[in-house]
Write a protein that holds these residues in place. Structure first.
Motif, PDB file in Angstrom:
ATOM      1  N   ALA A  74       0.825  -1.211   0.000  1.00 44.68           N
ATOM      2  CA  ALA A  74       0.000   0.000   0.000  1.00 44.68           C
ATOM      3  C   ALA A  74       0.859   1.260   0.000  1.00 44.68           C
ATOM      4  O   ALA A  74       2.076   1.212   0.139  1.00 44.68           O
ATOM      5  N   ASN A  75       0.190   2.385  -0.118  1.00 44.87           N
ATOM      6  CA  ASN A  75       0.840   3.687  -0.109  1.00 44.87           C
ATOM      7  C   ASN A  75       1.289   4.043   1.314  1.00 44.87           C
ATOM      8  O   ASN A  75       0.457   4.095   2.219  1.00 44.87           O
ATOM      9  N   PRO A  76       2.574   4.308   1.535  1.00 48.57           N
ATOM     10  CA  PRO A  76       3.050   4.642   2.878  1.00 48.57           C
ATOM     11  C   PRO A  76       2.361   5.861   3.483  1.00 48.57           C
ATOM     12  O   PRO A  76       2.216   5.962   4.696  1.00 48.57           O
ATOM     13  N   ALA A  77       1.922   6.777   2.653  1.00 49.58           N
ATOM     14  CA  ALA A  77       1.249   7.975   3.159  1.00 49.58           C
ATOM     15  C   ALA A  77      -0.083   7.636   3.830  1.00 49.58           C
ATOM     16  O   ALA A  77      -0.535   8.354   4.714  1.00 49.58           O
ATOM     17  N   THR A  78      -0.696   6.541   3.416  1.00 45.60           N
ATOM     18  CA  THR A  78      -1.961   6.144   4.039  1.00 45.60           C
ATOM     19  C   THR A  78      -1.765   5.104   5.125  1.00 45.60           C
ATOM     20  O   THR A  78      -2.509   5.096   6.095  1.00 45.60           O
ATOM     21  N   THR A  79      -0.783   4.232   4.981  1.00 45.96           N
ATOM     22  CA  THR A  79      -0.598   3.184   5.984  1.00 45.96           C
ATOM     23  C   THR A  79      -0.042   3.702   7.299  1.00 45.96           C
ATOM     24  O   THR A  79      -0.240   3.080   8.332  1.00 45.96           O
ATOM     25  N   GLY A 126      -1.167   5.984   8.986  1.00 45.30           N
ATOM     26  CA  GLY A 126      -2.334   6.266   9.818  1.00 45.30           C
ATOM     27  C   GLY A 126      -2.836   5.069  10.598  1.00 45.30           C
ATOM     28  O   GLY A 126      -3.628   5.218  11.526  1.00 45.30           O
ATOM     29  N   ILE A 127      -2.384   3.869  10.244  1.00 43.27           N
ATOM     30  CA  ILE A 127      -2.725   2.673  11.020  1.00 43.27           C
ATOM     31  C   ILE A 127      -2.104   2.775  12.407  1.00 43.27           C
ATOM     32  O   ILE A 127      -2.661   2.303  13.385  1.00 43.27           O
ATOM     33  N   PHE A 128      -0.959   3.406  12.494  1.00 40.80           N
ATOM     34  CA  PHE A 128      -0.165   3.386  13.709  1.00 40.80           C
ATOM     35  C   PHE A 128      -0.220   4.662  14.538  1.00 40.80           C
ATOM     36  O   PHE A 128      -0.029   4.619  15.746  1.00 40.80           O
ATOM     37  N   ILE A 129      -0.413   5.801  13.905  1.00 38.47           N
ATOM     38  CA  ILE A 129      -0.309   7.064  14.635  1.00 38.47           C
ATOM     39  C   ILE A 129      -1.539   7.936  14.409  1.00 38.47           C
ATOM     40  O   ILE A 129      -2.246   7.779  13.420  1.00 38.47           O
ATOM     41  N   THR A 130      -1.767   8.833  15.338  1.00 36.22           N
ATOM     42  CA  THR A 130      -2.873   9.769  15.186  1.00 36.22           C
ATOM     43  C   THR A 130      -2.432  10.929  14.315  1.00 36.22           C
ATOM     44  O   THR A 130      -1.245  11.184  14.146  1.00 36.22           O
ATOM     45  N   GLY A 131      -3.388  11.618  13.765  1.00 34.22           N
ATOM     46  CA  GLY A 131      -3.063  12.758  12.920  1.00 34.22           C
ATOM     47  C   GLY A 131      -4.308  13.507  12.512  1.00 34.22           C
ATOM     48  O   GLY A 131      -5.431  13.034  12.681  1.00 34.22           O
ATOM     49  N   LEU A 164       7.386   5.702  16.877  1.00 31.79           N
ATOM     50  CA  LEU A 164       8.782   5.259  16.835  1.00 31.79           C
ATOM     51  C   LEU A 164       8.933   4.021  15.963  1.00 31.79           C
ATOM     52  O   LEU A 164       9.906   3.878  15.224  1.00 31.79           O
ATOM     53  N   LEU A 165       7.957   3.115  16.032  1.00 32.83           N
ATOM     54  CA  LEU A 165       7.985   1.930  15.171  1.00 32.83           C
ATOM     55  C   LEU A 165       7.953   2.338  13.701  1.00 32.83           C
ATOM     56  O   LEU A 165       8.727   1.818  12.903  1.00 32.83           O
ATOM     57  N   THR A 166       7.087   3.269  13.349  1.00 32.81           N
ATOM     58  CA  THR A 166       7.024   3.679  11.944  1.00 32.81           C
ATOM     59  C   THR A 166       8.312   4.361  11.514  1.00 32.81           C
ATOM     60  O   THR A 166       8.756   4.194  10.378  1.00 32.81           O
ATOM     61  N   TRP A 186       9.080   4.386   7.445  1.00 33.55           N
ATOM     62  CA  TRP A 186       8.454   5.662   7.157  1.00 33.55           C
ATOM     63  C   TRP A 186       9.408   6.822   7.418  1.00 33.55           C
ATOM     64  O   TRP A 186       9.173   7.924   6.965  1.00 33.55           O
ATOM     65  N   GLY A 187      10.455   6.572   8.176  1.00 37.88           N
ATOM     66  CA  GLY A 187      11.476   7.585   8.448  1.00 37.88           C
ATOM     67  C   GLY A 187      10.935   8.785   9.193  1.00 37.88           C
ATOM     68  O   GLY A 187       9.996   8.685   9.984  1.00 37.88           O
ATOM     69  N   TRP A 188      11.514   9.952   8.915  1.00 36.85           N
ATOM     70  CA  TRP A 188      11.156  11.184   9.622  1.00 36.85           C
ATOM     71  C   TRP A 188       9.728  11.627   9.356  1.00 36.85           C
ATOM     72  O   TRP A 188       9.208  12.488  10.060  1.00 36.85           O
ATOM     73  N   THR A 189       9.089  11.041   8.348  1.00 41.25           N
ATOM     74  CA  THR A 189       7.687  11.380   8.079  1.00 41.25           C
ATOM     75  C   THR A 189       6.829  11.142   9.310  1.00 41.25           C
ATOM     76  O   THR A 189       5.845  11.850   9.540  1.00 41.25           O
ATOM     77  N   ALA A 190       7.210  10.161  10.118  1.00 33.33           N
ATOM     78  CA  ALA A 190       6.462   9.875  11.347  1.00 33.33           C
ATOM     79  C   ALA A 190       6.395  11.085  12.265  1.00 33.33           C
ATOM     80  O   ALA A 190       5.452  11.229  13.043  1.00 33.33           O
ATOM     81  N   PHE A 191       7.368  11.957  12.164  1.00 32.53           N
ATOM     82  CA  PHE A 191       7.396  13.146  13.012  1.00 32.53           C
ATOM     83  C   PHE A 191       7.118  14.434  12.248  1.00 32.53           C
ATOM     84  O   PHE A 191       6.578  15.377  12.808  1.00 32.53           O
ATOM     85  N   SER A 192       7.473  14.481  10.987  1.00 34.58           N
ATOM     86  CA  SER A 192       7.361  15.732  10.234  1.00 34.58           C
ATOM     87  C   SER A 192       6.020  15.913   9.542  1.00 34.58           C
ATOM     88  O   SER A 192       5.666  17.041   9.184  1.00 34.58           O
ATOM     89  N   ARG A 193       5.264  14.843   9.358  1.00 31.92           N
ATOM     90  CA  ARG A 193       4.002  14.984   8.616  1.00 31.92           C
ATOM     91  C   ARG A 193       3.054  15.914   9.341  1.00 31.92           C
ATOM     92  O   ARG A 193       3.091  16.050  10.542  1.00 31.92           O
ATOM     93  N   GLN A 194       2.228  16.554   8.562  1.00 31.26           N
ATOM     94  CA  GLN A 194       1.217  17.481   9.053  1.00 31.26           C
ATOM     95  C   GLN A 194       1.836  18.586   9.915  1.00 31.26           C
ATOM     96  O   GLN A 194       1.387  18.876  11.012  1.00 31.26           O
ATOM     97  N   SER A 195       2.905  19.166   9.386  1.00 29.72           N
ATOM     98  CA  SER A 195       3.573  20.308  10.025  1.00 29.72           C
ATOM     99  C   SER A 195       4.033  20.001  11.455  1.00 29.72           C
ATOM    100  O   SER A 195       3.840  20.786  12.374  1.00 29.72           O
ATOM    101  N   TYR A 196       4.637  18.821  11.618  1.00 30.00           N
ATOM    102  CA  TYR A 196       5.182  18.398  12.910  1.00 30.00           C
ATOM    103  C   TYR A 196       4.109  18.344  14.003  1.00 30.00           C
ATOM    104  O   TYR A 196       4.348  18.695  15.152  1.00 30.00           O
TER     105      TYR A 196
END
Length: 159
Positions: free
Chosen positions: A52-57, A59-64, A109-111, A116-126
């Protein structure tokens, strides 16, 4: 008295005499439980997640934040209970129900570790800090208000 949430553990230490020496131990256990829970989800769904697309998956793990502009009255709060209804109807849909710092940070942290790299922290303007900090503020504030207005037992407010 259930310690399923690090924010509850903090409020218990501040308002109910839970041993400060045990707070860090409980937090480690809560975060480890959330991390290994997310790891089990990742392992059991590995092929689907990788396809699947990492940008959507993520969301399985983190809130946003949701991508749509949604009013704060969306949802059917009576179904999920009175206390969660108040949270859900105010900011739940927009924030992904950020109620538990362990449930957000450990899977985040798992992502970070698993692709997913830094996207786990940087997505949606940090936005990552909101579901970590807000529950602590809410738990302490809620316990304070409860002690101030309702609770008659021993607490820092009435000793």
């Amino acid at each position: 008295g259930g310690h399923l949430n690090p924010a509850v553990t903090l409020a218990m230490a501040i308002f109910r005499g839970f041993a400060w020496a045990d707070v860090l131990i409980y937090w480690i256990a809560q975060f480890a439980g959330a991390f290994f829970g997310a790891l089990i989800v990742y392992i059991t769904n590995y092929s689907a997640i990788k396809a699947a697309n990492p940008a959507t998956t993520i969301g399985i793990f983190i809130t946003g934040l949701q991508n749509e502009n949604v009013s704060t009255t969306a949802g059917f709060p009576l179904i999920i209970g009175l206390s969660l209804a108040a949270i859900g109807t105010s900011f739940g849909y927009e924030t992904g129900f950020a109620l538990n710092p362990a449930r957000d940070l450990a899977p985040r942290l798992l992502t970070f570790i698993f692709g997913w790299g830094w996207t786990a922290f940087s997505r949606q303007s940090y936005y990552f800090w909101v579901p970590i900090v807000a529950p602590f503020i809410g738990a302490v504030g809620g316990a304070f208000i409860y002690d101030l207005l309702i609770y008659a037992g021993p607490s820092p407010l009435n000793n």
